[in-house]
Design an enzyme around this catalytic site. Structure first.
Site, short mmCIF file in Angstrom:
data_model
loop_
_atom_site.label_atom_id
_atom_site.label_comp_id
_atom_site.label_asym_id
_atom_site.label_seq_id
_atom_site.Cartn_x
_atom_site.Cartn_y
_atom_site.Cartn_z
CB ILE A 1 -28.69 2.03 50.41
CG1 ILE A 1 -30.07 1.37 50.46
CG2 ILE A 1 -27.57 1.00 50.31
CD1 ILE A 1 -30.51 0.73 49.17
CE1 TYR B 1 -17.16 0.32 36.16
CE2 TYR B 1 -19.03 0.93 37.54
CZ TYR B 1 -17.71 1.12 37.15
OH TYR B 1 -16.96 2.11 37.73
C1 VAH Z 1 -14.11 -1.48 38.75
N1 VAH Z 1 -12.98 -0.05 40.38
O1 VAH Z 1 -13.13 -2.21 38.82
C2 VAH Z 1 -13.94 -0.03 39.25
C3 VAH Z 1 -13.40 0.89 38.19
C4 VAH Z 1 -11.81 1.20 36.27
C5 VAH Z 1 -12.37 0.26 37.28
O2 VAH Z 1 -14.42 1.48 37.47
O3 VAH Z 1 -15.20 -1.84 38.33
#
Ligand code: VAH
Length: 317
Positions: A36, A144
């Site tokens: 992006i 996430y």
């Molecule tokens: C995070 N680097 O810290 C990523 C990863 C397992 C951690 O998915 O969000």
């Protein structure tokens, strides 16, 4: 048939190295880097096509897919765990809607293979924390984490319903020297190397004793390409494969750095919000499915990774 590979999120920590590795294999012109944002210095230094792509803009995506007719697509654009807790709705939208756009265009344009990164963040406080298995209770409590868990479900759904050959890895924390990490909870394990070389000390935002699964980027890139090159009939997991890497605590990492930078000192900040995220994640992973299905074998242990990181970073810091 010659490959045409589209990498979305090429400016990122994984994307930067994946573009370089894929161009070494397939040739610069066969790999379209996209992001992006305009290309980073690393991307500008790597010859080959670059496109501006916004995974939330369907007209832009349709134009890119129609122009390049990719045979493979790697969707790496995402908001990671720490930033995702600061911008939860943006993280959900980018990580989920972005994935669904790519899955739909991959079906429409008959893309042969799609790669999408998941994470050990899909596990949560009630998942087994040691040698976490491929299948178990998964109750991630970060945006996430549950966006990645939902994404895994969508990937398996598009494989079963549309026959889309989409493949995925639950990456541990990734450590590399060619590109900075992108706002995750494991970023400390990269920052520590830069500070060790610059100032000889580092204040860790994760506490002593916080063991997490990590992996050197060279191993992560090799695993990604091994998975994508494996014959389809070898792939038994269409959600996302566990990948173990090396588990260590901040003090164990510091001790390994001290062997090469005597006098290096680590200290610990308190009450960082990323501590609660790390505490909800596994301490180690069982990746027997990856070993059995496509022959995965780790190459970098902690001493070898630390030596390679410092050996490369000292020339550019
Ligand atoms: C995070 N680097 O810290 C990523 C990863 C397992 C951690 O998915 O969000």
């Amino acid at each position: 048939m010659s490959e045409k590979i589209l990498v979305i999120g090429a400016n990122g920590q994984i994307g930067t190295e994946l573009v370089m590795a894929l161009r070494n294999i397939h040739g610069a012109e066969a790999v379209v880097a996209s992001d992006i944002n305009s290309p980073t210095y690393a991307m500008r230094s790597s010859t080959g096509p670059f496109e501006l792509v916004n995974v939330l803009d369907k007209d832009n995506l349709h134009h890119i897919f129609d122009k390049h007719r990719p045979t493979q697509v790697y969707l790496l654009a995402a908001i990671l765990s720490a930033v995702g807790e600061q911008k939860p709705k943006m993280a959900w939208d980018l990580n989920m809607t972005g994935l669904l756009h790519i899955l739909d265009f991959a079906v429409e344009f008959k893309v042969a293979k799609v790669f999408w990164p998941s994470s050990i963040a899909v596990f949560g406080p009630h998942s087994p924390q040691h040698h976490t298995p491929q299948y178990c209770v998964m109750d991630p409590n970060t945006v996430y984490g549950f966006s990645k868990l939902a994404g895994e479900r969508w990937c398996e759904y598009y494989f079963n319903k549309y026959g889309l050959d989409v493949r995925s890895i639950r990456y541990p924390g990734l450590i590399g020297w060619k590109a900075n990490p992108g706002g995750g909870t494991t970023d400390y394990a990269v920052h520590i190397f830069h500070q060790a070389l610059k100032t000889g000390k580092y204040e860790s935002f994760l506490a002593e004793g916080t063991a997490l699964p990590m992996m050197y980027m060279d191993d992560a890139i090799r695993a990604t390409i091994s998975l994508m090159d494996a014959p389809a009939e070898k792939i038994s997991i269409r959600s996302s494969y566990n990948l173990a890497g090396i588990s260590f605590t901040p003090e164990q990492l510091a001790a390994e750095i001290q062997k090469l930078i005597p006098g290096f000192e680590i200290s610990y900040s308190e009450n960082d919000p990323r501590q609660a995220i790390a505490d909800s994640w596994p301490k180690s992973i069982d990746d027997s499915y990856a070993q059995n299905d496509w022959g995965w074998q780790l190459e970098y242990d902690l001493p070898k990774m630390v030596a390679d990181m410092l050996g490369n970073l000292k020339n550019i810091i």
